[in-house]
Design an enzyme around this catalytic site. Structure first.
Site: not given
Ligand code: CA2
Length: 153
Positions: A10-11, A18, A23, A79, A82, A85, A92, A103, A105-107, A112, A116
């Site tokens: 998502p997102n 933004r 990111y 990725n 959210a 978390h 599952d 897994e 993550h960019i950040s 953070r 997270r």
């Protein structure tokens, strides 16, 4: 075994529009181009996808598990945004599909907010890459390729 699936949650379709301090300025299309160039350099095809819907991501993980069993898919870079978390269902799905997942993550999620710091996916993943910006996608593809070359398929 010639394809790697890149799944974005998502997102992540908002990348580059933004929050550049967190990111970066690359768009998701730029990330897809980076992944495809990295895959091409390793002789691998890249299947690049994004969804804002948990159930769609779950269906894609099931599909990927079947492709992995058939021998056409090396694994997935995921990725989950959210959902990382929050989602026992994605945990599952990865376990149930027996899918090799990195897994991503960019950040640096550990630098953070505390919410997270926990990942439901990490216990189901081969490993985790976080904090290297979009270069992390290339690192994750390389990790899956090396594992495949070592017979880890
Ligand atoms: O660092 C990452 O890659 C994350 O998976 C990104 C997620 C966040 O919830 C995770 O904790 C860490 C957020 C993706 C949303 O990306 C945006 C990009 C631009 C503007 C707004 C959101």
């Amino acid at each position: 075994m010639s394809t790697i699936l890149i799944l974005n949650g998502p997102n992540l379709n908002l990348l580059g529009t933004r929050e550049p301090a967190l990111y970066g300025t690359a768009t998701l299309d730029d990330v897809a181009a980076l992944c495809k160039a990295t895959g091409a350099g390793l002789g691998l095809a890249i299947d690049f996808r994004q969804s804002n819907h948990e159930g769609v991501l779950i269906d894609w993980i099931h599909e990927a598990g079947r492709a992995h069993r058939d021998g056409t898919l090396l694994g997935a870079v995921f990725n989950a945004g959210a959902y990382t978390h929050t989602s026992v269902a994605l945990h599952d799905a990865i376990k149930g599909a027996s899918l090799p997942v990195v897994e991503l993550h960019i950040s640096n999620v550990h630098a953070r907010e505390p919410f997270r710091h926990h990942s439901y996916l990490a216990p189901a993943a081969l490993g985790v890459i976080a904090g290297f910006g979009i270069d992390g996608y290339a690192l994750a593809i390389e990790a899956l390729a090396r594992r495949g070359a070592a017979g880890g398929g």
